[in-house]
Design an enzyme around this catalytic site. Structure first.
Site, short mmCIF file in Angstrom:
data_model
loop_
_atom_site.label_atom_id
_atom_site.label_comp_id
_atom_site.label_asym_id
_atom_site.label_seq_id
_atom_site.Cartn_x
_atom_site.Cartn_y
_atom_site.Cartn_z
N CYS B 158 7.08 -3.54 -9.93
CA CYS B 158 8.42 -3.51 -9.33
C CYS B 158 9.52 -4.04 -10.24
O CYS B 158 10.69 -4.09 -9.85
CB CYS B 158 8.39 -4.27 -8.02
SG CYS B 158 7.03 -3.69 -6.99
N HIS B 289 16.14 -10.00 -5.53
CA HIS B 289 15.01 -9.08 -5.35
C HIS B 289 14.80 -8.89 -3.84
O HIS B 289 14.68 -7.78 -3.37
CB HIS B 289 13.77 -9.64 -6.05
CG HIS B 289 12.61 -8.70 -6.06
ND1 HIS B 289 12.70 -7.42 -6.55
CD2 HIS B 289 11.32 -8.84 -5.63
CE1 HIS B 289 11.52 -6.82 -6.43
NE2 HIS B 289 10.67 -7.66 -5.88
N HIS B 324 12.27 -0.73 -0.67
CA HIS B 324 11.85 -1.21 -1.97
C HIS B 324 11.34 -0.01 -2.76
O HIS B 324 10.27 0.52 -2.49
CB HIS B 324 10.77 -2.28 -1.81
CG HIS B 324 10.40 -2.94 -3.10
ND1 HIS B 324 11.00 -2.64 -4.30
CD2 HIS B 324 9.47 -3.90 -3.39
CE1 HIS B 324 10.47 -3.37 -5.25
NE2 HIS B 324 9.54 -4.15 -4.73
#
Lengths: 352, 396, 85
Positions: B158, B289, B324
């Protein structure tokens, strides 16, 4: 100013045994596995239990390189892997397809991530420093080396970088290479790879790690001079590309004492190598290695490993020689690699 | 003085819009892209996702691809986003133009569709055999734009997109490239949806980053790319913002979970601040994040507290807009950070109502006008990979 | 109950790849996590799937599992009380 970069340690896990260079192992299949070291020497059994071969080979090779360089905590860990943790990917994919997405367990998913090996090395060492993973087909390890090179060009204060490449076989996904012509068919003997005029190659797996540093150790193998990566090159441009690279390093063709070629016996793409063999490097010692360890995305790690050994010891195993020239002292080695005509790379190493 | 590397183009496609303008409008209107999956064929129809509602066939038409192309969905999304960025920057692709893309699962969408055929030895779709490997998706995009020079892929889960942006800036600074297209792309796949589901970190509702009652993330898909250019070729070209600092560190704590005090995140932010040559107090806004998992948000909050102590800047997570999007997340959020700088406003953290008791931190929950000079963007991934980028307003 | 405990030990060894272990190596009241057997949070997720697959018990919150997976005994008790198959 560009600092001098040294290769202070090297490690290799491949389908060949490390101490029997003159009598290489024969394989009669297009897919053959790497010879495993005793992983328990490097990894605790409790963590070993769920690791795929890529993770085991990666951590073990990394630790071999660290031990040789006597470094506990490198300033960066940079990994290249073309196909990542395929065994876990395959396992997870099969589970979710076969079970129609029900009752799927997470372990293989967690470990399928491409940066698993790099992350696991960090975890194993407790190393919180810079950690990156590159996955650009046959330029994966080279991308990692390129980043390493940049680390030293920058005034980042980094002294030692652990850099390496790893790729593993998996039963099905590697087998798919039979469907799209990446592998040779029919009778095969790896050591005769360059005698065949046919499409496809042979493949395997392995791991190679290196400690690169701005500080030369007593054990130092070679100086890492330069690296270049190009996504595509027209065949007629390959000579110019190489000359240009050497020119940037103030070297002529004559300065290259040996060229290590990523020839893999695939007659659809090996002309990139034969052009160089027949022209620029006609009078240069030419070496090949993919008949020994197979071709996979980070197989070029073996080329770097061999070049380091040659530069340090001066001796060259005859099984690698593609021509019969007998050079004098080996000072500069150029490594060139590509796969399926893409992801070309040049690496220049020198004796110290 | 460290001016930072110039950003001269940006492009994006996400669940909240097919280009910069559409994304911007959705951010202003608090329009979330989270909903039901239509194009991803999964049995988990109850799990919300942030999907781009365009079929691959339509995406291919937008790119004028031939019928038998082998672009993965990530390559299709990526090419559309990169096209917008390249057009805005008005660059000509040459030998000194690089391309660095982040992707976590690359063309896994094609692999999972064709896996059984390949196992059965059927070769009709053999052009997708190599698509599983992330470099393939990058290579398709490079081919589309005619990029023949330095092309590489970063796959650090990620944080991939953020790391690609960092590498691009480093290459420009080191004089290795004149211009570089950097960012990330990832599409929704059964592989990732089932993976995160098995990890029990997907929420059945739109995600609530930094909220006490947050219960997991929503997966999304998207792509975003920036064009970075060296100072000596700018020739007065408009600069959208500058990448002033970056840092990467490893949490070295657990394969998937973040450490309790967010050590990796702390070190990444600290390194970014150091490399930008600024002090923490100068950061005006953090695009966090903030995935809305119990673990990430607490760990990130603690790391933020450790860096900024009493002076915690405004912060928000935009994950409730886009889900995400894994490797693309850092790139999407780089675009949002640059939009924040150019519009001088902060986009809200949706679905937040109550601060977690451990930290008491409250994100920005409404669009907020504010003078912004420096924005910090965080991206963290599996394998303990933590990356922070700092974008600055261009001081023309 | 005794059979269930033996069955659990075998499943745990298989599911978690505890290659070098025999069912006899795991004591009924030994801690499975931390200082005992040394299992971790990833193993816990594997065991959650095992509960569902073998005994029809669906846990939705991983935090719930901490008490249940304390030992083979605690797992067996929980399964006895909640199993649907």
């Amino acid at each position: 100013m560009k600092p001098k970069i040294y290769i202070n340690s090297i490690s290799s896990i491949t389908a060949q045994s490390r101490d029997k260079e003159e009598s290489p192992v024969s394989y009669y299949k297009s897919i053959f596995p790497a010879i495993s070291p005793n992983y328990k020497d490097y990894i605790k059994p409790m963590t070993l239990r769920r690791m795929s071969k890529a993770i085991k080979m990666g951590i073990s090779a990394a630790k071999m390189a660290l031990q040789e360089a006597e470094i506990e905590n490198p300033d960066a860990i940079i990994t290249g892997t073309g196909e990542g943790c395929k065994q876990d990917t395959e396992k997870f994919l099969e589970n979710l397809i076969d079970q129609d997405e029900q009752l799927v367990t997470p372990t293989s998913f967690i470990q399928s991530t491409h940066n698993t090996v790099g992350g696991q090395i960090a975890l194993n060492l407790g190393c919180k420093n810079y950690n990156l993973t590159y996955t650009q087909n046959s330029a994966s390890l080279e991308s990692a080396l390129f980043d390493t090179y940049l680390q030293f060009l920058e005034t980042s204060g980094k002294k030692s970088v652990l850099v390496g490449g790893v790729d593993e076989l998996s039963e099905k996904i590697t087998g798919f290479r039979n469907l799209d012509g990446q592998l040779k068919t029919g009778k095969i003997h790896n050591l005769d790879l360059f005698k065949e005029a046919s499409a496809g190659t042979i493949t395997s797996e392995g791991a190679h790690f290196f400690i690169l540093s701005t500080e030369k150790s007593g054990n130092c193998y070679a100086e890492f001079k330069d690296i270049s990566i190009k996504n595509s090159i027209e065949p007629e441009q390959i000579n110019a590309e190489v000359e240009n690279f050497l020119h940037k390093n103030n070297l002529g063709i004559d300065a290259i004492d040996a060229i290590v070629l990523g020839k893999n016996g695939d007659n659809r793409y090996d002309y990139y190598y034969s052009i160089l063999q027949d022209s620029l490097f006609k009078n240069t010692l030419q070496l090949g290695y993919k008949h020994l360890v197979g071709d996979y995305d980070t197989a070029s790690g073996f080329a770097v490993y061999l070049a380091c050994k040659i530069l340090k010891s001066g001796s060259i195993s005859s099984v690698m020689k593609l021509n019969t020239l007998r050079p004098g002292k080996i000072k500069n080695i150029l490594i060139y690699n590509q796969y399926l005509g893409s992801d070309h790379s040049l690496i220049l190493l020198s004796a110290v | 003085m460290n001016k930072g590397v110039a950003v001269t183009g940006m492009g994006i496609i996400s669940a909240i819009g097919n280009n910069i303008e559409e994304n911007y409008r959705s951010l202003l209107a608090s329009n979330s892209g989270i909903g039901c999956s239509e194009f991803l064929k999964t049995t988990h129809t109850n799990i919300p996702v942030a999907e781009i509602k365009i079929a691959n066939e339509t995406l291919s038409k937008h790119l004028n691809l031939s019928k038998n192309h082998s672009f993965t969905r990530a390559a299709l999304l990526g090419s559309l986003a990169a096209k917008e960025a390249i057009e805005q920057a008005g660059i000509k692709i040459d030998d000194e133009t690089g391309f660095i893309s982040g992707t976590s699962v690359g063309g896994m969408d094609a692999t999972e569709n064709h896996f059984k055929e390949f196992v059965a030895g059927k070769a009709d779709n053999k052009r997708f055999i190599r698509s599983q490997h992330p470099g393939f998706t990058t290579e398709k995009m490079a081919e589309y734009f005619g990029i023949t020079g330095f092309v590489s892929t970063i796959s650090t889960a990620c944080s991939s997109g953020a790391n690609a942006i960092m590498l691009g800036a480093r290459m420009i600074k080191a004089g290795k490239l004149k211009r570089v297209i950097v960012g990330g792309t990832d599409c929704l796949t059964k592989f990732t949806l089932n993976g995160f589901n098995a990890l029990m970190i997907l929420s059945n509702n739109p995600c609530r980053a930094f909220d006490e009652h947050r219960n997991g993330l929503n997966l999304g898909e998207g792509a975003a790319y920036l064009v970075l250019e060296a100072e000596d070729i700018l020739n007065g070209k408009p600069v959208l913002g500058r990448l002033k600092g970056y840092g990467n560190a490893n949490d070295a704590f657990h394969q998937t979970a973040s450490s309790e005090n967010g050590e990796g995140a702390y070190l990444a932010m600290q390194e970014a601040i150091k490399s930008a040559g600024i002090t923490p107090g100068e950061i005006d806004y953090i695009n966090a994040h903030g995935t809305a998992t119990k673990n990430n948000d607490l760990s990130e909050s603690r790391a933020i507290q450790r860096i900024f102590e009493a002076g915690i800047p405004d912060f928000s997570s935009t994950k409730a807009f886009t889900g995400h999007s894994l490797a693309a997340a850092g790139a999407l959020e780089a675009v949002y950070s640059l939009l924040s700088l150019s519009k001088q406003e902060i986009y809200p953290n949706l679905n937040f109502s109550q601060a977690m008791p451990e930290t008491g931190l409250k994100p920005v929950t409404e669009v907020k006008q504010k003078k912004l000079n420096l924005v910090l963007s965080n991206s963290f991934g599996f394998g303990g990979n933590c990356t922070s980028l700092i974008f600055a307003k261009d001081e023309a | 109950m005794k059979n269930l405990q033996a069955e659990l030990k075998e499943s745990i060894i298989e599911q978690l790849n505890l290659e070098d272990m025999e069912p006899g190596d795991i004591k009924n009241d030994e801690a499975l996590f931390g200082d005992g057997l040394g299992l971790d949070s990833i193993d816990a997720l594997e065991l959650i799937v095992l509960l569902e697959k073998d005994y029809g018990i669906k846990l939705t919150d991983p935090a719930q599992s901490r008490e249940i997976f304390k030992s083979v005994n605690s797992m067996a008790e929980f399964i006895e009380a909640n199993r649907t198959k």
